[in-house]
Design an enzyme around this catalytic site. Structure first.
Site, PDB file in Angstrom:
ATOM      1  N   LYS A 263      42.129  -7.835  19.565  1.00 40.84           N
ATOM      2  CA  LYS A 263      42.463  -7.253  20.869  1.00 40.84           C
ATOM      3  C   LYS A 263      41.333  -6.365  21.371  1.00 40.84           C
ATOM      4  O   LYS A 263      41.059  -6.310  22.559  1.00 40.84           O
ATOM      5  CB  LYS A 263      43.756  -6.437  20.796  1.00 40.84           C
TER       6      LYS A 263
ATOM      7  N   LYS B 115      47.084 -19.101  18.400  1.00 39.10           N
ATOM      8  CA  LYS B 115      48.542 -18.886  18.437  1.00 39.10           C
ATOM      9  C   LYS B 115      49.033 -18.720  19.886  1.00 39.10           C
ATOM     10  O   LYS B 115      48.277 -18.251  20.745  1.00 39.10           O
ATOM     11  CB  LYS B 115      48.881 -17.728  17.505  1.00 39.10           C
TER      12      LYS B 115
ATOM     13  N   LYS C 217      51.590 -13.835  24.390  1.00 33.35           N
ATOM     14  CA  LYS C 217      51.949 -13.266  25.695  1.00 33.35           C
ATOM     15  C   LYS C 217      50.701 -12.879  26.469  1.00 33.35           C
ATOM     16  O   LYS C 217      50.711 -12.836  27.687  1.00 33.35           O
ATOM     17  CB  LYS C 217      52.782 -11.993  25.486  1.00 33.35           C
TER      18      LYS C 217
END
Ligand code: TYM
Length: 336
Positions: A113, A199, A202
């Site tokens: 992230k 993966k 969201k």
């Protein structure tokens, strides 16, 4: 002896997708009768990345309504909002002061992230796994059912608990209970529709990469029609050269409630032109009952809020007890 306790939650960032359902919620529902379940909406985690204040409260209610719509039963579960129980934030601070920085710098999700966000990375994003440890340890959870991507965070939670027990506990009286992750093989890692090696997430900027639980049938049809496949005829599981094929077959297996062997036999001679409509139909049928229940619940704000209020009270009484115990072990002057 009472039932063992389960705790889990989902962040309020973005809409829930098939990965969240198959990797997490569906498993909570399946085991709920055997446990005392605490299921929460992780809204404090949601602001570790830039967020939109205008939608935070609505997203929180949406996730709570989806928990119920997916089958979480209040007879067995307490549903609450993380920010309504201030012990989560307070215990995080106490844990912050005993958690080595390099434990957090090693976290894979942080590294991934942080790369995406460049210079805007907040201290909160680095600290996120410590908040998660507080979430889990406050409720003395025995089991934490999650998807594969959360495993490292639960290992960190265990390490923090062990460190507190070693430093501040007595041999026969540990301060914190050490939890175990519960990761089911099927659905533990649902992959993106746009790339079978990444993966489903969201935070992926492309909506075409995921099927959301509230997608209308037309959207589901479009996403599956356009999803990435390969030119090979005949569909099979576990071919490392065909990650998309493996992912789509796995989705079909779980959503249709079939076994891997059944699906392998059914699809071995199929082409994509035959399989995609089948997956579309199966997905729409699996999500339809969840969606209709959700739309009923989200209209009834009074009911939803009363569920969350009750949850808040029950969660608070459990969490505050653990927080007091930790503070006492750390030597704080008790509250007057
Ligand atoms: P979150 O909100 O990213 O995801 C919620 C749950 O969905 C699972 N999941 C997946 N499973 C399979 N395939 C996927 N593609 C996929 N994407 C997500 C996650 O593993 C998770 O179980 N930090 C957590 C929320 C959290 C939490 C907790 C969970 C905060 N505190 C305490 C358990 C216990 C998170 O961001 O999950």
């Amino acid at each position: 002896m009472g039932k063992k306790r389960v705790l889990s939650g989902i962040q309020t960032t973005g809409s829930l997708h098939l990965g969240n359902y198959l990797g997490a919620i569906r498993n909570w529902v399946e085991i709920q009768k055997e446990y005392d379940n605490f299921i929460f909406v992780a809204d404090l985690h949601a602001i570790t990345v830039p967020h939109e204040p205008k939608t935070l409260a609505a997203n929180t209610r949406t996730i709570a309504a989806l928990y119920l719509a997916c089958g979480i039963d209040l007879e067995y579960a307490t549903i609450f909002v993380q920010s309504h129980v201030s012990a989560h934030s307070e215990l995080t601070w106490l844990f912050n002061c005993i958690t080595p920085l390099n434990w957090l710098e090693r976290m894979i999700q942080f590294k991934e992230k942080a790369v995406k966000q460049g210079e805007n990375v907040s201290v909160g994003l680095l600290d996120y796994p410590v908040l998660m440890a507080a979430d889990i340890l406050l409720y003395e959870a025995d089991l934490v059912p999650v998807g594969e991507d959360q495993k490292q965070h639960i290992e960190l939670t265990r390490d923090i608990a062990i460190r507190i027990n070693d430093r501040f506990g007595k041999k026969k009286e540990p301060v914190l209970k050490i939890p175990e992750p519960l990761i089911r093989k099927a659905g533990a890692r649902v992959m993106s529709l746009a790339d079978g090696t990444r993966k489903m997430s969201k935070s992926d900027p492309s909506e075409m990469s995921r099927i959301e639980l509230l997608d209308a049938p037309e959207a589901i049809k479009k996403k599956i029609k356009r999803c990435k496949t390969d030119p090979v005829k005949g569909l099979s599981f576990d071919d490392p050269e065909r990650p998309e094929c493996n992912n789509l077959l796995n989705l079909y297996t779980i959503l249709a409630g079939k076994t891997k062997e059944e699906v392998a036999a059914e699809c071995q001679d199929m082409g994509w032109g035959q399989f995609k409509p089948l997956l579309t139909e199966t997905t729409i049928a699996a999500l339809e009952p969840i969606q209709s229940k959700y739309f009923e619940l989200i209209e009834d704000r009074g009911y939803l809020d009363s569920v969350l209020k009750q949850g808040q009270e029950k969660a608070e009484s459990v969490a505050n007890r653990t927080l007091s115990r930790v503070k006492q072990a750390l030597g704080y002057l008790p509250r007057f």
